[in-house]
Design a protein around this motif. Structure first.
Motif, mmCIF file in Angstrom:
data_model
loop_
_atom_site.group_PDB
_atom_site.id
_atom_site.type_symbol
_atom_site.label_atom_id
_atom_site.label_comp_id
_atom_site.label_asym_id
_atom_site.label_seq_id
_atom_site.Cartn_x
_atom_site.Cartn_y
_atom_site.Cartn_z
ATOM 1 N N VAL A 122 0.860 -1.189 0.000
ATOM 2 C CA VAL A 122 0.000 0.000 0.000
ATOM 3 C C VAL A 122 0.893 1.235 0.000
ATOM 4 O O VAL A 122 2.063 1.164 0.381
ATOM 5 N N PRO A 123 0.381 2.369 -0.425
ATOM 6 C CA PRO A 123 1.150 3.612 -0.270
ATOM 7 C C PRO A 123 1.362 3.894 1.208
ATOM 8 O O PRO A 123 0.450 3.691 2.021
ATOM 9 N N PRO A 124 2.536 4.334 1.605
ATOM 10 C CA PRO A 124 2.790 4.588 3.030
ATOM 11 C C PRO A 124 1.873 5.664 3.592
ATOM 12 O O PRO A 124 1.478 6.595 2.897
ATOM 13 N N LEU A 125 1.513 5.498 4.863
ATOM 14 C CA LEU A 125 0.709 6.454 5.636
ATOM 15 C C LEU A 125 -0.760 6.454 5.243
ATOM 16 O O LEU A 125 -1.503 7.346 5.659
ATOM 17 N N VAL A 182 -8.619 -2.902 1.468
ATOM 18 C CA VAL A 182 -8.731 -2.684 2.907
ATOM 19 C C VAL A 182 -9.846 -1.677 3.128
ATOM 20 O O VAL A 182 -9.873 -0.619 2.486
ATOM 21 N N VAL A 183 -10.763 -2.016 4.045
ATOM 22 C CA VAL A 183 -11.892 -1.129 4.354
ATOM 23 C C VAL A 183 -11.693 -0.578 5.763
ATOM 24 O O VAL A 183 -11.584 -1.342 6.725
ATOM 25 N N SER A 211 -17.131 4.896 5.673
ATOM 26 C CA SER A 211 -16.094 3.915 5.348
ATOM 27 C C SER A 211 -15.329 4.346 4.106
ATOM 28 O O SER A 211 -15.865 5.008 3.218
ATOM 29 N N VAL A 212 -14.079 3.949 4.074
ATOM 30 C CA VAL A 212 -13.203 4.211 2.939
ATOM 31 C C VAL A 212 -12.537 2.896 2.549
ATOM 32 O O VAL A 212 -11.979 2.199 3.407
ATOM 33 N N THR A 213 -12.606 2.572 1.261
ATOM 34 C CA THR A 213 -11.975 1.355 0.747
ATOM 35 C C THR A 213 -10.773 1.747 -0.099
ATOM 36 O O THR A 213 -10.908 2.525 -1.051
ATOM 37 N N ILE A 214 -9.624 1.223 0.267
ATOM 38 C CA ILE A 214 -8.416 1.505 -0.495
ATOM 39 C C ILE A 214 -7.881 0.211 -1.095
ATOM 40 O O ILE A 214 -8.028 -0.866 -0.513
ATOM 41 N N PRO A 215 -7.277 0.287 -2.278
ATOM 42 C CA PRO A 215 -6.734 -0.924 -2.910
ATOM 43 C C PRO A 215 -5.389 -1.312 -2.309
ATOM 44 O O PRO A 215 -4.608 -0.456 -1.881
ATOM 45 N N VAL A 216 -5.145 -2.602 -2.254
ATOM 46 C CA VAL A 216 -3.819 -3.121 -1.908
ATOM 47 C C VAL A 216 -3.359 -3.988 -3.076
ATOM 48 O O VAL A 216 -4.175 -4.599 -3.772
#
Length: 351
Positions: free
Chosen positions: A254-257, A291-292, A335-340
């Motif tokens: 994932v992008p850091p932070l 990741v949610v 909620s926020v869903t980010i890609p991994v």
């Protein structure tokens, strides 16, 4: 097609000499007169004539290129070259035919007019061919160079934007953590020491993470827990974190932070008290590659949301050409869903 100039000069000259020998000297082998013994003389004469065609043409091409190097001026360079070289080619052809015919260099005399037009058309054909080849090679080389520079500028621009984003998402919790540390030093020195160690780990991670475009999800999760520890000391029972689905995260990136930004966003915009605790959940779905991060929604009254935190994070994903971040909100949940990504999936992206 990136041919060095000196190689083009030599190989082009030799190729043109061969063509001229075939076009101008092949008739010797079918001549009714016995002129085969003149072949060595024909070779020398052809080499000299080729030089008289090739070198001035090359000079004009390079001179025009130096005067107008812009790729958009290709047709101008070619047109100007032909305006100069066509009269030169016609004059050179007349000189050649005159020498061949009236000095009887080959021992025979042929029809001057017919031989002149036939020779002139051949000379002009090769002059145009030389101009076109030189221009095509120059255009390709400059286009490739321009594309390389454009990609480099784009990369530098992305890095600058990315660095600016990283700077903007780091400092928000610094002042709050320092205030918490001061309070702990007065009440519980052992706890203050543990807090200081975690704070040092958090900032060490910040410095190291900034050197990477992507970072291990496992490392990011460990950092998030340390970051949460700092916040927990401030809010105590008012703040809760639950992480699930972290069994297969070793090779995920994932992008850091990213998680830190989402936790900070939830804390910044919601009421956090013992009576109204904030529950943050982090659900990792390795199979779906996401990741949610969700929290119960209890917005602070009068709080004005600029949306900069999420927009910065979303911009970070865009700059890295990763799948879009998804935001979902109801009356109770935000909620926020980010890609991994797995390493191979990231490497396959056209950057």
């Amino acid at each position: 097609m990136n041919i060095p100039e000196q190689k083009l000069r030599i190989y082009g000259y030799l190729a043109l000499s061969a063509f001229f020998f075939i076009f101008f000297m092949l008739e010797m082998f079918f001549s009714p007169w016995n002129v085969q013994h003149l072949v060595p003389k024909a070779v020398v004469f052809t080499l000299l004539f080729t030089a008289a065609v090739w070198e001035p043409t090359r000079f004009v091409i390079l001179w025009l290129r130096k005067r107008t190097p812009d790729l958009t001026r290709s047709w101008y360079r070619m047109r100007t070259a032909m305006l100069v070289l066509v009269p030169y080619g016609l004059t050179l052809t007349w000189v050649r035919v005159f020498i061949e015919n009236y000095t009887l260099i080959w021992g025979t005399q042929i029809n001057f007019l017919w031989y002149y037009f036939w020779t002139a058309s051949t000379v002009l054909l090769f002059i145009m061919l030389q101009v076109a080849i030189y221009e095509a090679i120059y255009y390709f080389r400059e286009w490739k160079s321009a594309m390389t520079e454009a990609e480099e500028l784009k990369r530098l621009h992305v890095e600058m934007q990315f660095d600016a984003l990283k700077v903007q998402v780091q400092p928000h919790f610094l002042f709050n953590t320092l205030n918490t540390l001061i309070g702990l030093m007065e009440l519980d020195k052992a706890r203050a020491r543990k807090f200081t160690e975690e704070l040092a780990y958090v900032y060490r991670y910040l410095l190291e993470a900034n050197e990477n475009v992507l970072i291990s999800l496992e490392d990011e999760l460990n950092f998030t827990r340390a970051f949460f520890f700092l916040l927990k000391n401030r809010y105590d029972e008012g703040l809760n974190l639950n992480v699930s689905g972290g069994e297969e995260i070793g090779r995920l990136k994932v992008p850091p932070l990213s998680l830190q930004m989402l936790l900070e966003n939830a804390i910044k915009h919601n009421v956090i008290t013992k009576a109204s605790p904030l529950f943050i959940t982090v659900k990792i779905d390795a199979q779906a590659g996401r990741v949610v991060v969700a929290n119960n929604l209890q917005r602070k009254r009068g709080a004005v949301s600029t949306g900069k935190g999420l927009s910065h994070l979303k911009e970070k994903f865009r700059l890295l050409e990763l799948p879009d971040m998804q935001i979902h909100e109801t009356d109770q949940i935000f909620s926020v869903t980010i890609p991994v990504l797995r390493p191979l999936a990231y490497e396959s992206i056209n950057h």
